[in-house]
Structure formats: structure tokens, C-alpha cells
Design a protein around this motif. Structure first.
Motif, mmCIF file in Angstrom:
data_model
loop_
_atom_site.group_PDB
_atom_site.id
_atom_site.type_symbol
_atom_site.label_atom_id
_atom_site.label_comp_id
_atom_site.label_asym_id
_atom_site.label_seq_id
_atom_site.Cartn_x
_atom_site.Cartn_y
_atom_site.Cartn_z
ATOM 1 N N ARG A 7 -59.104 -32.370 -81.873
ATOM 2 C CA ARG A 7 -59.537 -33.635 -82.467
ATOM 3 C C ARG A 7 -60.263 -33.390 -83.784
ATOM 4 N N LEU A 8 -59.967 -34.234 -84.741
ATOM 5 C CA LEU A 8 -60.627 -34.117 -86.034
ATOM 6 C C LEU A 8 -62.020 -34.712 -85.928
ATOM 7 N N ARG A 9 -63.004 -34.006 -86.480
ATOM 8 C CA ARG A 9 -64.373 -34.495 -86.453
ATOM 9 C C ARG A 9 -65.017 -34.227 -87.800
ATOM 10 N N LEU A 10 -66.095 -34.943 -88.081
ATOM 11 C CA LEU A 10 -66.820 -34.711 -89.319
ATOM 12 C C LEU A 10 -67.607 -33.417 -89.218
ATOM 13 N N GLU A 11 -67.584 -32.611 -90.275
ATOM 14 C CA GLU A 11 -68.290 -31.334 -90.312
ATOM 15 C C GLU A 11 -69.256 -31.398 -91.486
ATOM 16 N N GLY A 14 -68.879 -35.139 -96.235
ATOM 17 C CA GLY A 14 -67.742 -34.854 -97.099
ATOM 18 C C GLY A 14 -66.713 -33.915 -96.520
ATOM 19 N N PHE A 15 -66.780 -33.560 -95.243
ATOM 20 C CA PHE A 15 -65.813 -32.640 -94.645
ATOM 21 C C PHE A 15 -65.274 -33.192 -93.336
ATOM 22 N N LYS A 16 -64.045 -32.790 -93.019
ATOM 23 C CA LYS A 16 -63.442 -33.043 -91.724
ATOM 24 C C LYS A 16 -63.008 -31.704 -91.157
ATOM 25 N N ALA A 17 -63.162 -31.534 -89.847
ATOM 26 C CA ALA A 17 -62.785 -30.263 -89.233
ATOM 27 C C ALA A 17 -62.108 -30.482 -87.899
ATOM 28 N N ALA A 18 -61.193 -29.592 -87.562
ATOM 29 C CA ALA A 18 -60.545 -29.559 -86.261
ATOM 30 C C ALA A 18 -60.813 -28.199 -85.649
ATOM 31 N N THR A 19 -61.100 -28.151 -84.358
ATOM 32 C CA THR A 19 -61.341 -26.874 -83.682
ATOM 33 C C THR A 19 -60.531 -26.804 -82.394
ATOM 34 N N PHE A 20 -60.149 -25.580 -82.034
ATOM 35 C CA PHE A 20 -59.489 -25.333 -80.756
ATOM 36 C C PHE A 20 -59.726 -23.877 -80.382
ATOM 37 N N GLU A 21 -59.470 -23.533 -79.135
ATOM 38 C CA GLU A 21 -59.661 -22.178 -78.642
ATOM 39 C C GLU A 21 -58.309 -21.537 -78.387
ATOM 40 N N GLY A 24 -58.518 -15.864 -77.529
ATOM 41 C CA GLY A 24 -59.832 -15.402 -77.121
ATOM 42 C C GLY A 24 -60.945 -15.749 -78.073
ATOM 43 N N THR A 25 -60.724 -16.704 -78.966
ATOM 44 C CA THR A 25 -61.764 -17.065 -79.921
ATOM 45 C C THR A 25 -61.632 -18.540 -80.285
ATOM 46 N N VAL A 26 -62.518 -19.008 -81.143
ATOM 47 C CA VAL A 26 -62.489 -20.395 -81.610
ATOM 48 C C VAL A 26 -61.912 -20.420 -83.014
ATOM 49 N N ILE A 27 -60.966 -21.302 -83.237
ATOM 50 C CA ILE A 27 -60.351 -21.475 -84.558
ATOM 51 C C ILE A 27 -60.787 -22.825 -85.102
ATOM 52 N N SER A 28 -61.231 -22.836 -86.341
ATOM 53 C CA SER A 28 -61.614 -24.100 -86.977
ATOM 54 C C SER A 28 -60.895 -24.236 -88.311
ATOM 55 N N LEU A 29 -60.483 -25.442 -88.601
ATOM 56 C CA LEU A 29 -59.813 -25.771 -89.857
ATOM 57 C C LEU A 29 -60.581 -26.906 -90.507
ATOM 58 N N ALA A 47 -52.615 -34.199 -88.323
ATOM 59 C CA ALA A 47 -51.256 -33.678 -88.157
ATOM 60 C C ALA A 47 -51.162 -32.250 -88.672
ATOM 61 N N ALA A 48 -51.810 -31.956 -89.794
ATOM 62 C CA ALA A 48 -51.815 -30.599 -90.336
ATOM 63 C C ALA A 48 -52.498 -29.643 -89.372
ATOM 64 N N SER A 49 -53.593 -30.087 -88.767
ATOM 65 C CA SER A 49 -54.315 -29.254 -87.809
ATOM 66 C C SER A 49 -53.467 -28.980 -86.573
ATOM 67 N N ALA A 50 -52.693 -29.970 -86.146
ATOM 68 C CA ALA A 50 -51.832 -29.797 -84.977
ATOM 69 C C ALA A 50 -50.767 -28.734 -85.238
ATOM 70 N N VAL A 51 -50.257 -28.681 -86.463
ATOM 71 C CA VAL A 51 -49.279 -27.654 -86.832
ATOM 72 C C VAL A 51 -49.898 -26.269 -86.705
ATOM 73 N N VAL A 52 -51.130 -26.121 -87.181
ATOM 74 C CA VAL A 52 -51.822 -24.833 -87.104
ATOM 75 C C VAL A 52 -52.044 -24.431 -85.647
ATOM 76 N N GLU A 53 -52.500 -25.367 -84.823
ATOM 77 C CA GLU A 53 -52.745 -25.047 -83.415
ATOM 78 C C GLU A 53 -51.458 -24.628 -82.720
ATOM 79 N N ARG A 54 -50.376 -25.330 -82.966
ATOM 80 C CA ARG A 54 -49.104 -24.997 -82.326
ATOM 81 C C ARG A 54 -48.645 -23.592 -82.724
ATOM 82 N N LEU A 55 -48.827 -23.231 -83.989
ATOM 83 C CA LEU A 55 -48.430 -21.910 -84.460
ATOM 84 C C LEU A 55 -49.235 -20.814 -83.748
ATOM 85 N N PHE A 56 -50.552 -20.997 -83.648
ATOM 86 C CA PHE A 56 -51.396 -20.011 -82.964
ATOM 87 C C PHE A 56 -50.976 -19.854 -81.505
#
Length: 269
Positions: A7-11, A14-21, A24-29, A47-56
Motif C-alpha cells: 500500500r502506498l503511504r505518505l513518507e 512531499g513523499f509517497k512510499a510503498a513497502t513490502f517484505e 528476508g528483508t524490507v523493500i521500500s520504494l 501501480a509502479a510499486s506493484a511491478v517492483v514487488e512482483r519482480l522481487f
């Protein structure tokens, strides 16, 4: 490690971030709010973040030795030979073997027991491929952080003169930074990776028993070079640090076991 939603959240402002595990680690975009212009909708960075998660997750499913059904696990058990492995597996082995030659064995695609283990390359490869996917999607300003290995593009600010700032954690005190390094924007490098024993314990096979580096951070133009050399310097000690500084356009910060620091001129600058 349990899966978290992307899920995209404010970081911060002025920033938006998506995180997933994954792996064995946490990835943030992280994206600046203005990275795609005023017409950007909430769905576009998600949608861009979902592409990154699927690739990982796809790469983890192939290369993880912690997944019994993965191709890497089948190779480790002898159920599959490298000759019969997938093109992706053979390509990553060839890349890892080339790095073994370039580092004179300080980096190796096999563990001490001789089992093929490409985990020292795959996370950096996933970051590299994610970066290519983000550019293909038209994303130009972002920061991708996978367990402290960082690749950035563009700038975090409204103009081209701002840089992303990466903090390097003290291996003796994870709540303290020993240094920081500018990435992207007008900065020289776009990638930074850290290897060592402080967070995961002794997991790096040291080819130089005299190496007392407990943590090495390398900044480079690309994430694979940064990640491989960080591991190789921990393994190979000062001779490998000197080789890396002479051969590649990198900046290096090494932490000795007694807590003292060694930095190349590029990192000090």
C-alpha cells in the motif's frame, strides 16, 4: 517472514512510499509527490510499486535457498544440473562467475561447502531490474531501498540540484549513523550497498583471514557493482579494498572491528 501489502503511504512531507517484505528483508520504494507532474493520480505510483514487488517475488521464488521448491534448492539438492537449469539461472551464474574472476575469488557464487548460492547477487539484480522497469514506466524520480542497498534515480526535490541522502548505520549501534552519502541528482553515484556481520551475523566467507572489516559500504554508478564489491571487500580485506579503489569508480567506507573507519577519498568528499 510474513508478506505485507504494497500500500502506498505518505513518507514525510512531499513523499509517497510503498513497502513490502521479500528476500528476508524490507523493500521500500519512495517517490516525490511531484515526480510525475501535477496530473498524477494515486493509482500511478501504486501501480509502479506493484511491478517492483512482483519482480522481487518472482526472483525470490526462483533463487531462494529457503524455498524447498525453488530452482536454486533443486540445484543444491542435486535434482537439477546447471546445464539443465533455466536461462535466467545460467545467466546469473555466468555473471557471478565473472565477478569471481574480477575480484580474484573474494566474491564467489558458491559457499564454502561448494553449493551454488547466488544470494550475494540476486538482491542487487532485483534492484537493477526494478530500476529498469521503473524507467520503462516513465518514472524518473525515485529511491529504492532493499535492506539498506539503495538505488536512486533523479532528484527528491523540485529541481535537478537536490540529492537523495543515504545514512550509513554504525554496526555497533544500529540507532546511530557513522556517515551519510549523497546519491542521484548532481551526485556522482546512484547506488550504495553495505555488507557486514553486524545485522545478520557472520555470513560472509572470508578468503582473507586477516580481514577485520565488520562492515563495508560501497557507492557506485550501479547497484550490482556496489553490492558485489562491498561483499568482496569484507571477504578480501585491505588488498581487495585497494583493488576495488584502483579498478572501479567507487567510494568506500569500511568499519574495522575496533570501530575505526577507513574511507577512500571519494567517500570523504
Amino acid at each position: 517472514m510474513p508478506r505485507t501489502s504494497n500500500r502506498l503511504r505518505l513518507e514525510g512531507t512531499g513523499f509517497k512510499a510503498a513497502t513490502f517484505e521479500c528476500m528476508g528483508t524490507v523493500i521500500s520504494l519512495t517517490f516525490p509527490d511531484s515526480s510525475a507532474g501535477a496530473q498524477e493520480t494515486q493509482d500511478e505510483p501504486a501501480a509502479a510499486s506493484a511491478v517492483v514487488e512482483r519482480l522481487f517475488r518472482e526472483l525470490d521464488g526462483t533463487f531462494s535457498l529457503y524455498r524447498p521448491a525453488s530452482e536454486a534448492s533443486r540445484l543444491a539438492r542435486g535434482e537439477l544440473t546447471l546445464r539443465g537449469a533455466s536461462p535466467g539461472m545460467r545467466a546469473r551464474y555466468a555473471e557471478a562467475h565473472e565477478w569471481r574472476l574480477l575480484t580474484e575469488g573474494a566474491f564467489s557464487p558458491e559457499g564454502p561447502d561448494g553449493v551454488l548460492d547466488l544470494s550475494g547477487l540476486i538482491k542487487a539484480h532485483a534492484i537493477r531490474e526494478a530500476g529498469r522497469s521503473l524507467h520503462a514506466l516513465g518514472r524518473r524520480d525515485w529511491c529504492l531501498n532493499a535492506g539498506g542497498d539503495i538505488l536512486v534515480s533523479g532528484s527528491p526535490g523540485p529541481g535537478p540540484d537536490a540529492s537523495w541522502k543515504a545514512g550509513i548505520v554504525d554496526p555497533a549501534d544500529r540507532n546511530r549513523l557513522v556517515s551519510a552519502y549523497a546519491l542521484g541528482g548532481p551526485a556522482r553515484h546512484a547506488a550504495l550497498a553495505t555488507s557486514g556481520s553486524a545485522e545478520r551475523g557472520e555470513h560472509i566467507w572470508r578468503v582473507n583471514s586477516g580481514s577485520d572489516f565488520v562492515q563495508v559500504t560501497v557507492a557506485a554508478a550501479d547497484i550490482v557493482t556496489a553490492d558485489i564489491l562491498a561483499t568482496a571487500i569484507v571477504s578480501g580485506g585491505m588488498p581487495m579494498l585497494d583493488r576495488a579503489a584502483d579498478r572501479w569508480d567507487v567510494a568506500v567506507l569500511a568499519v574495522h572491528a575496533d570501530g575505526s573507519l577507513m574511507a577512500t577519498p571519494g567517500f570523504r568528499a
